[in-house]
Write a protein that holds these residues in place. Structure first.
Motif, PDB file in Angstrom:
ATOM      1  N   ARG A 276       0.827  -1.222   0.000  1.00  0.00           N
ATOM      2  CA  ARG A 276       0.000   0.000   0.000  1.00  0.00           C
ATOM      3  C   ARG A 276       0.853   1.260   0.000  1.00  0.00           C
ATOM      4  O   ARG A 276       0.596   2.194   0.730  1.00  0.00           O
ATOM      5  CB  ARG A 276      -0.964   0.030   1.194  1.00  0.00           C
ATOM      6  CG  ARG A 276      -1.566  -1.303   1.564  1.00  0.00           C
ATOM      7  CD  ARG A 276      -2.363  -1.943   0.459  1.00  0.00           C
ATOM      8  NE  ARG A 276      -3.630  -1.281   0.205  1.00  0.00           N
ATOM      9  CZ  ARG A 276      -4.577  -1.757  -0.592  1.00  0.00           C
ATOM     10  NH1 ARG A 276      -4.391  -2.894  -1.225  1.00  0.00           N
ATOM     11  NH2 ARG A 276      -5.705  -1.115  -0.769  1.00  0.00           N
TER      12      ARG A 276
ATOM     13  N   ARG B 139       5.476   6.339   2.194  1.00  0.00           N
ATOM     14  CA  ARG B 139       4.160   6.965   2.272  1.00  0.00           C
ATOM     15  C   ARG B 139       3.895   7.241   3.748  1.00  0.00           C
ATOM     16  O   ARG B 139       4.388   6.499   4.618  1.00  0.00           O
ATOM     17  CB  ARG B 139       3.101   6.005   1.699  1.00  0.00           C
ATOM     18  CG  ARG B 139       1.706   6.578   1.634  1.00  0.00           C
ATOM     19  CD  ARG B 139       0.716   5.502   1.159  1.00  0.00           C
ATOM     20  NE  ARG B 139      -0.613   6.066   0.963  1.00  0.00           N
ATOM     21  CZ  ARG B 139      -1.688   5.321   0.659  1.00  0.00           C
ATOM     22  NH1 ARG B 139      -1.574   4.012   0.531  1.00  0.00           N
ATOM     23  NH2 ARG B 139      -2.869   5.875   0.501  1.00  0.00           N
TER      24      ARG B 139
ATOM     25  N   ALA C 107      -1.490   6.988   6.507  1.00  0.00           N
ATOM     26  CA  ALA C 107      -2.156   6.599   5.261  1.00  0.00           C
ATOM     27  C   ALA C 107      -1.841   5.159   4.896  1.00  0.00           C
ATOM     28  O   ALA C 107      -2.716   4.408   4.435  1.00  0.00           O
ATOM     29  CB  ALA C 107      -1.723   7.542   4.138  1.00  0.00           C
ATOM     30  N   THR C 108      -0.590   4.753   5.116  1.00  0.00           N
ATOM     31  CA  THR C 108      -0.197   3.378   4.783  1.00  0.00           C
ATOM     32  C   THR C 108      -0.968   2.376   5.634  1.00  0.00           C
ATOM     33  O   THR C 108      -1.569   1.422   5.130  1.00  0.00           O
ATOM     34  CB  THR C 108       1.317   3.183   5.027  1.00  0.00           C
ATOM     35  OG1 THR C 108       2.033   4.179   4.320  1.00  0.00           O
ATOM     36  CG2 THR C 108       1.767   1.803   4.572  1.00  0.00           C
TER      37      THR C 108
ATOM     38  N   ARG D 190      -3.660   2.784   7.425  1.00  0.00           N
ATOM     39  CA  ARG D 190      -5.111   2.828   7.197  1.00  0.00           C
ATOM     40  C   ARG D 190      -5.474   2.014   5.957  1.00  0.00           C
ATOM     41  O   ARG D 190      -6.430   1.228   5.953  1.00  0.00           O
ATOM     42  CB  ARG D 190      -5.578   4.275   7.029  1.00  0.00           C
ATOM     43  CG  ARG D 190      -7.098   4.402   6.946  1.00  0.00           C
ATOM     44  CD  ARG D 190      -7.534   5.749   6.415  1.00  0.00           C
ATOM     45  NE  ARG D 190      -7.099   6.866   7.231  1.00  0.00           N
ATOM     46  CZ  ARG D 190      -6.269   7.819   6.814  1.00  0.00           C
ATOM     47  NH1 ARG D 190      -5.769   7.799   5.592  1.00  0.00           N
ATOM     48  NH2 ARG D 190      -5.945   8.803   7.607  1.00  0.00           N
ATOM     49  N   SER D 191      -4.668   2.184   4.909  1.00  0.00           N
ATOM     50  CA  SER D 191      -4.917   1.466   3.671  1.00  0.00           C
ATOM     51  C   SER D 191      -4.707  -0.035   3.869  1.00  0.00           C
ATOM     52  O   SER D 191      -5.487  -0.853   3.359  1.00  0.00           O
ATOM     53  CB  SER D 191      -3.983   2.009   2.576  1.00  0.00           C
ATOM     54  OG  SER D 191      -4.173   1.323   1.378  1.00  0.00           O
ATOM     55  N   GLN D 192      -3.677  -0.402   4.621  1.00  0.00           N
ATOM     56  CA  GLN D 192      -3.442  -1.822   4.895  1.00  0.00           C
ATOM     57  C   GLN D 192      -4.612  -2.407   5.682  1.00  0.00           C
ATOM     58  O   GLN D 192      -5.062  -3.529   5.416  1.00  0.00           O
ATOM     59  CB  GLN D 192      -2.134  -2.005   5.682  1.00  0.00           C
ATOM     60  CG  GLN D 192      -0.887  -1.770   4.842  1.00  0.00           C
ATOM     61  CD  GLN D 192       0.392  -1.919   5.643  1.00  0.00           C
ATOM     62  OE1 GLN D 192       0.379  -1.997   6.870  1.00  0.00           O
ATOM     63  NE2 GLN D 192       1.528  -1.930   4.947  1.00  0.00           N
TER      64      GLN D 192
ATOM     65  N   LYS E  67      -7.705  -1.442   5.676  1.00  0.00           N
ATOM     66  CA  LYS E  67      -8.875  -1.617   4.801  1.00  0.00           C
ATOM     67  C   LYS E  67      -8.709  -2.855   3.915  1.00  0.00           C
ATOM     68  O   LYS E  67      -9.668  -3.587   3.666  1.00  0.00           O
ATOM     69  CB  LYS E  67      -9.066  -0.374   3.926  1.00  0.00           C
ATOM     70  CG  LYS E  67      -9.634   0.809   4.694  1.00  0.00           C
ATOM     71  CD  LYS E  67      -9.792   2.017   3.775  1.00  0.00           C
ATOM     72  CE  LYS E  67     -10.340   3.213   4.547  1.00  0.00           C
ATOM     73  NZ  LYS E  67     -10.303   4.437   3.750  1.00  0.00           N
ATOM     74  N   ALA E  68      -7.472  -3.078   3.434  1.00  0.00           N
ATOM     75  CA  ALA E  68      -7.223  -4.239   2.572  1.00  0.00           C
ATOM     76  C   ALA E  68      -7.443  -5.534   3.350  1.00  0.00           C
ATOM     77  O   ALA E  68      -8.059  -6.480   2.848  1.00  0.00           O
ATOM     78  CB  ALA E  68      -5.806  -4.178   2.016  1.00  0.00           C
TER      79      ALA E  68
ATOM     80  N   ASN F  51      -1.776  -4.877  -7.874  1.00  0.00           N
ATOM     81  CA  ASN F  51      -2.708  -4.338  -6.879  1.00  0.00           C
ATOM     82  C   ASN F  51      -4.101  -4.175  -7.505  1.00  0.00           C
ATOM     83  O   ASN F  51      -4.236  -3.520  -8.544  1.00  0.00           O
ATOM     84  CB  ASN F  51      -2.168  -2.987  -6.395  1.00  0.00           C
ATOM     85  CG  ASN F  51      -3.085  -2.346  -5.383  1.00  0.00           C
ATOM     86  OD1 ASN F  51      -4.135  -1.833  -5.732  1.00  0.00           O
ATOM     87  ND2 ASN F  51      -2.683  -2.388  -4.138  1.00  0.00           N
TER      88      ASN F  51
ATOM     89  N   GLY G 132      -6.653  -2.407  -6.718  1.00  0.00           N
ATOM     90  CA  GLY G 132      -7.076  -1.006  -6.839  1.00  0.00           C
ATOM     91  C   GLY G 132      -6.430  -0.328  -8.038  1.00  0.00           C
ATOM     92  O   GLY G 132      -7.070   0.444  -8.767  1.00  0.00           O
TER      93      GLY G 132
END
Lengths: 389, 290
Positions: free
Chosen positions: B12, B135, B139-140, B142-144, B146-147, B242, B244
């Motif tokens: 991410r 990153r 943000a990293t 949070r994105s992880q 969610k994944a 990825n 996304g």
């Protein structure tokens, strides 16, 4: 062969309970240099001026307290660090100093209120001087013109506060350059055009020139034939650092562009920066060190630059926002590097002890490198000498 | 063979789009996630049973050796790879370089950033370049989160808290790794800068990686969506990048939302977890002051 310089022809200053001597400035003068030495004892401090020969031996010494009031003596001593460019301030006769002539000492009183200050070097500055007042909330910056008097500068754009302090000032390319430390985001460098000193501050470098906290502060700036050479420090802090926390050398060119002389290759908004010297940060050594002194002079008739890289030797602050106080503790083993060209640096071998103390000033003479540092004890002259080549 | 470029980072961290962009240069070739360094041999990788781990390699062989990514060419690629099961990952990567016409291979496989894999790479390609992508930690993570949540649904509390250390753990290792490399072999790229001005960064990547800045070359790099791996593969090899990115592979130019190191990690609602001092220091070191 390195040796500690000895006092000759003069006796040490007689003080009660002296504890620490620190060379605050070394400036070329005649065939040697002038040293401004602060001696701090239990009963307070005094400032001495010493004329050193080309190998760092004291030829004459004067204690400024005998000549001026308390306020003026320290100010005068710092002004004298620019003696080569302001001969009206001091007159050297033979081996001794015979007079001090401040045109208007009363004007200088407005600069200071008993707090530590930092004068800008006079080299290249003409009649300009600058002074930083380190205040509790935020630093104040004053600009002095020897004939026009003193003016406090609006430092709003520098965003100074208890964490963002002024750590170095220099005159270069017709402008005042001010380095502001920022332990979290990296240092910023600002420029004020001396032709319009009421004008705008211009940001020359930002975010530790895009190495961020690894270039938390600038402690040394020196005008060289190639441009304004800048030495950095990371101020590692109490959390175990990873990666290369060595200092860098950056070169600001006339017009405001910059190059990386020694340090970490990186992408930046200003373009790809690769070190001109091919040396990584810390002159290829990764530890927490600082460049706090840079000297410019002649070696065998050729312009030369010397930098001192000194290791951290203290107890780090746990809170990164407070690491500026660690700047006092770069007094570990020191390395010196000499260059005639920013792309080529060679280490100068020496046998100085690791416990030399903080190296505070350097001066190239016709014979070698005079090294000013700190030293405990009343009798010692805190100066060493490294012959060149 | 040109020395490969490895993009190293935690998951991410924009690696798919950055790899695809660099790989669009006429002298470069951007791979999907080929996972060549997580096992000793390609055969062991194929036998690992993880469909997602071998899909990228199958697609690459289908594209490079059989000229397209179809159900049939992926089947042919699978057989081709199995015939070469004794090869090491490094040998296979060199072979991919040859199949690409000698271009600079760009490999962004996330598992390359694991310690064991990275040491394998450094040993096999001692002159390779490494691009460390960063990153903002918030943000990293949070994105992880969610994944992981989208894959697993409800996540155990213990796992949630452990996951907050991954940004620090992985970047710390990558920084240490980079510090041991020679001058110019390792560069760190603030991922957010890439999106603010990708052209400027890509020009610098060309300079660093000794890629031509000929007219049109950088322009091609501005179109990662043109990569053959910027969309899902055929039904027998749909992954390899990825998800996304494959849904929306165009460059989205502009500064990402501002993030902060202060305050609790909002996706760990009710757990009152903050970034620790080590994470904050490394974040400051990597350019995240806020």
């Amino acid at each position: 062969m390195t040796r500690a310089a000895n006092i000759r022809e003069t006796e040490p200053v007689n003080m009660e309970s002296p504890e620490l001597g620190v060379v605050r400035a070394l400036v070329p003068a005649q065939d040697g240099c002038l040293a401004e030495i602060e001696r701090i004892g239990a009963g307070g401090g005094v400032v001495e001026l010493a004329r050193l020969d080309a190998t760092g031996n004291a030829r004459a010494m004067v204690r400024l307290g005998d000549m001026l009031g308390t306020l003026e003596q320290e100010i005068a001593a710092r002004l004298l660090s620019g003696v080569s460019d302001a001969p009206d301030l001091v007159r050297a006769e033979g081996a001794g100093l015979v007079g001090l002539a401040l045109s208007d000492p009363s004007a200088l009183k407005t600069l200071r209120d008993g707090r530590e200050g930092l004068f800008g070097p006079s080299a290249g500055s003409g009649p300009w001087w600058a002074l930083v007042e380190h205040c509790a909330g935020a630093d104040l910056l004053h600009l002095l013109h020897l004939s026009d008097g003193v003016r406090r500068l609006d430092c709003g754009p520098l965003r100074l506060d208890a964490r963002r302090r002024i750590t170095a000032i220099a005159f270069f390319d017709g402008a005042l350059f001010v380095a502001v430390a920022d332990p979290l985001a990296g240092f910023d460098l600002f420029r004020l055009d001396l032709a319009a000193p009421t004008g705008e501050w211009v940001t020359v470098l930002c975010r530790g020139a895009h190495r961020f906290a690894l270039n938390a502060a600038v402690f040394a700036m020196r005008q060289t034939p190639a441009g304004l050479l800048i030495g950095t420090a990371a101020l590692a802090g109490g959390v175990a650092p990873v990666g290369n926390w060595g200092p860098e050398l950056l070169l600001v060119l006339p017009g405001g562009t910059w190059d990386l002389v020694m340090g970490q290759p990186r992408f930046t908004p200003d373009g790809l920066k690769l070190p001109a010297s091919a040396r990584l940060a810390g002159m290829d050594r990764a530890g927490n060190a600082a460049i706090k002194v840079i000297a410019q002079g002649l070696v065998e008739g050729c312009p030369a630059t010397v930098v001192a890289v000194q290791d951290f030797d203290g107890a780090n602050k746990a809170d990164r926002a407070e690491v500026l106080a660690d700047a006092m503790d770069y007094r570990g083993p020191v390395r010196f590097y000499l260059s005639h060209d920013p792309a080529e640096w060679r280490e100068l071998p020496h046998a100085l002890p690791d416990g030399l103390g903080e190296v505070t000033a350097l001066c190239l003479t016709g014979r070698g490198l005079v090294i000013g540092h700190e030293a405990l004890g009343a009798s010692g002259l805190p100066v060493s000498f490294l012959p060149l080549p | 063979m040109r020395q490969p470029l490895f993009i190293i980072c935690p998951g991410r961290t924009f690696s798919s789009v950055v790899c695809s962009a660099i790989g669009q240069h006429p002298e470069a070739y951007g791979l999907p996630e080929v996972n060549l360094f997580v096992r000793d041999t390609v055969g062991e990788l194929m036998a690992s049973g993880r469909v997602g781990a071998i899909t990228g390699l199958k697609r690459t062989i289908a594209e490079l050796n059989f000229g397209a990514q179809t159900v049939e060419t992926v089947e042919a690629a699978t057989a081709w790879i199995e015939e070469r099961g004794a090869m090491s990952g490094a040998q296979m990567l060199r072979l991919l370089g040859e199949l690409s016409g000698g271009r600079m291979i760009v490999d962004k496989t996330p598992t390359n950033s694991q310690e064991k894999a990275l040491l394998r790479i450094a040993e096999a390609f001692p002159e390779a370049r490494f691009l460390h992508l960063t990153r903002h930690p918030r943000a990293t993570l949070r994105s992880q989160y969610k994944a992981i949540q989208s894959r697993r649904g409800k996540i155990p509390r213990k796992m949630l808290i452990e996951a907050t250390g991954r940004w620090l753990e992985r970047h710390r290792w990558l920084v240490e790794f980079g510090a041991a490399l020679g001058p110019g072999q390792y560069l760190c790229l603030h991922g957010e800068w890439f999106f603010e001005d990708p052209r400027r960064i890509l020009e610098q990547v060309c300079d660093w990686a000794e890629l031509s800045r000929a007219p049109g070359a950088v322009e091609r790099m501005m179109h990662p969506e043109e990569s053959p791996y910027a969309r899902p593969g055929p039904e027998n090899a749909p992954y390899g990048n990825n998800p996304g990115f494959m849904e929306n592979p165009h460059l989205r130019i502009g500064a990402p939302s501002a993030e902060t190191l202060d305050g609790p990690l909002e996706w760990l609602d009710g757990l009152d977890v903050y970034f620790d001092a080590e994470t904050r220091q490394l974040a400051h070191q990597l350019g995240y002051a806020g």
